[in-house]
Design an enzyme around this catalytic site. Structure first.
Site, short mmCIF file in Angstrom:
data_model
loop_
_atom_site.label_atom_id
_atom_site.label_comp_id
_atom_site.label_asym_id
_atom_site.label_seq_id
_atom_site.Cartn_x
_atom_site.Cartn_y
_atom_site.Cartn_z
CG ASN A 10 1.49 3.63 -5.65
OD1 ASN A 10 1.42 4.54 -6.39
ND2 ASN A 10 1.88 2.59 -5.98
CD GLU B 217 3.95 2.60 -9.10
OE1 GLU B 217 3.31 2.11 -8.18
OE2 GLU B 217 4.94 1.78 -9.90
CG LEU C 259 -5.40 -6.17 -17.52
CD1 LEU C 259 -5.73 -6.33 -16.02
CD2 LEU C 259 -4.61 -7.48 -17.81
CG ASP C 260 -3.08 -3.44 -17.10
OD1 ASP C 260 -2.42 -4.12 -16.85
OD2 ASP C 260 -3.57 -2.83 -15.84
CG MET D 228 -1.87 -7.24 -7.26
SD MET D 228 -1.10 -6.07 -8.40
CE MET D 228 -0.23 -7.16 -9.25
CB ILE E 122 -8.60 -9.68 -13.73
CG1 ILE E 122 -7.20 -9.55 -13.86
CG2 ILE E 122 -9.35 -9.30 -15.16
CD1 ILE E 122 -6.82 -10.47 -14.99
CG HIS F 170 0.09 -0.89 -15.79
ND1 HIS F 170 -0.19 -2.35 -15.48
CD2 HIS F 170 0.94 -0.98 -16.82
CE1 HIS F 170 0.59 -3.03 -16.18
NE2 HIS F 170 1.37 -2.22 -16.99
N GLY G 82 0.75 -1.41 0.00
CA GLY G 82 -0.12 -0.23 0.01
C GLY G 82 0.64 1.48 0.14
NE ARG H 54 -11.67 -13.57 -13.07
CZ ARG H 54 -10.41 -13.60 -12.58
NH1 ARG H 54 -10.43 -12.16 -11.64
NH2 ARG H 54 -9.55 -13.95 -13.03
C1 GRF Z 1 2.99 -0.68 -7.64
O1 GRF Z 1 4.00 -1.19 -8.55
C2 GRF Z 1 1.86 -0.43 -8.73
O2 GRF Z 1 1.91 -0.25 -10.03
C3 GRF Z 1 1.31 -2.03 -8.90
O3 GRF Z 1 1.41 -2.65 -7.86
C4 GRF Z 1 2.61 -2.11 -6.89
C5 GRF Z 1 1.60 -1.53 -5.77
O4 GRF Z 1 2.64 -1.31 -4.68
N1 GRF Z 1 0.18 -1.93 -9.67
P1 GRF Z 1 1.92 -0.75 -3.49
O5 GRF Z 1 1.26 -1.64 -2.70
O6 GRF Z 1 1.20 0.74 -3.84
O7 GRF Z 1 3.23 -0.42 -2.64
#
Ligand code: GRF
Length: 207
Positions: free
Chosen positions: A14, A174, A144-145, A90, A92, A109, A12, A65
């Site tokens: 981000n 990021e 996806l993405d 993570m 889908i 991403h 986490g 899902r």
């Molecule tokens: C990051 O590299 C993001 O780009 C990818 O998963 C990772 C998440 O890292 N989707 P965090 O859980 O935010 O540390």
């Protein structure tokens, strides 16, 4: 004040960057951090910041899902989110979830989309001999993405880079990019955010 729900699966970092940015005159505030596993390290970090947390484990729904997504929706909707930030989430997601939150979902991403959708983005960029890498924040659609790009951050690839050293450099970007995009998005501004690592050469042809 826009209400933001953040979905995570791991550490986490981000999510932390996003929550730390939503202060003072920022038009949004985090209202829930949700993980698909109780082992997600980000849950403790969110709780320490005084933010509500929830866990919806995907494993009991193995294979179904939509049932998993129904549980997600049931857990998220009481928080009446204006924006949902996927931050290392993570799983889908199907049309079912994406339709329910259409127009409200962002994802980060770790590549310069449209290059390298999917996993192992850093190893693939190194393998391809790229000289630059980075991250993309985009609106979430059923593909996806994919989805409209709201921001990109570019970093250099160095000669002795490994997937791990590159991942670490991209992750720092990021943490700059996602909060910048979230703030604009919360203000209703979809102008793309473009960030470049200051050590990058100023390439003339780039807009
Ligand atoms: C990051 O590299 C993001 O780009 C990818 O998963 C990772 C998440 O890292 N989707 P965090 O859980 O935010 O540390």
């Amino acid at each position: 004040m826009k209400r933001v729900v953040i979905l995570i699966s791991g550490g986490g970092s981000n999510m932390v960057a996003l929550c730390e940015s939503m202060v003072r005159d920022h038009p949004a505030r985090p209202v829930l951090v949700l993980a698909n596993s109780e082992d997600a390290g980000g849950l403790r970090k969110a709780a320490d910041m005084g933010i509500d947390t929830a866990v919806v484990d995907h494993r009991p729904f193995a294979g179904d899902r939509v049932a998993f997504e129904e549980k997600l929706i049931e857990t998220i909707d009481p928080y009446t989110p204006d924006i949902i930030c996927h931050a290392g989430f993570m799983r889908i997601l199907t049309e079912h979830y994406v339709t329910h939150y259409a127009g409200r979902m962002l994802n980060i991403h770790p590549s310069l989309l449209p290059k390298y959708t999917g996993l192992n983005t850093h190893a693939r960029a190194l393998e391809a001999g790229d000289t630059e890498a980075g991250c993309t924040v985009h609106e979430v659609t059923a593909l996806l993405d994919d989805g409209p790009i709201l921001g990109q951050g570019t970093v250099p690839i160095l000669p002795d880079d490994t997937p791990d050293t590159l991942a670490s450099r991209v992750l720092k970007m990021e943490h700059q990019l996602y909060p910048a995009v979230l703030r604009r998005f919360a203000e209703g501004d979809k102008t793309q955010v473009t960030l470049r690592d200051p050590t990058l050469p100023i390439s003339a042809h780039r807009a």
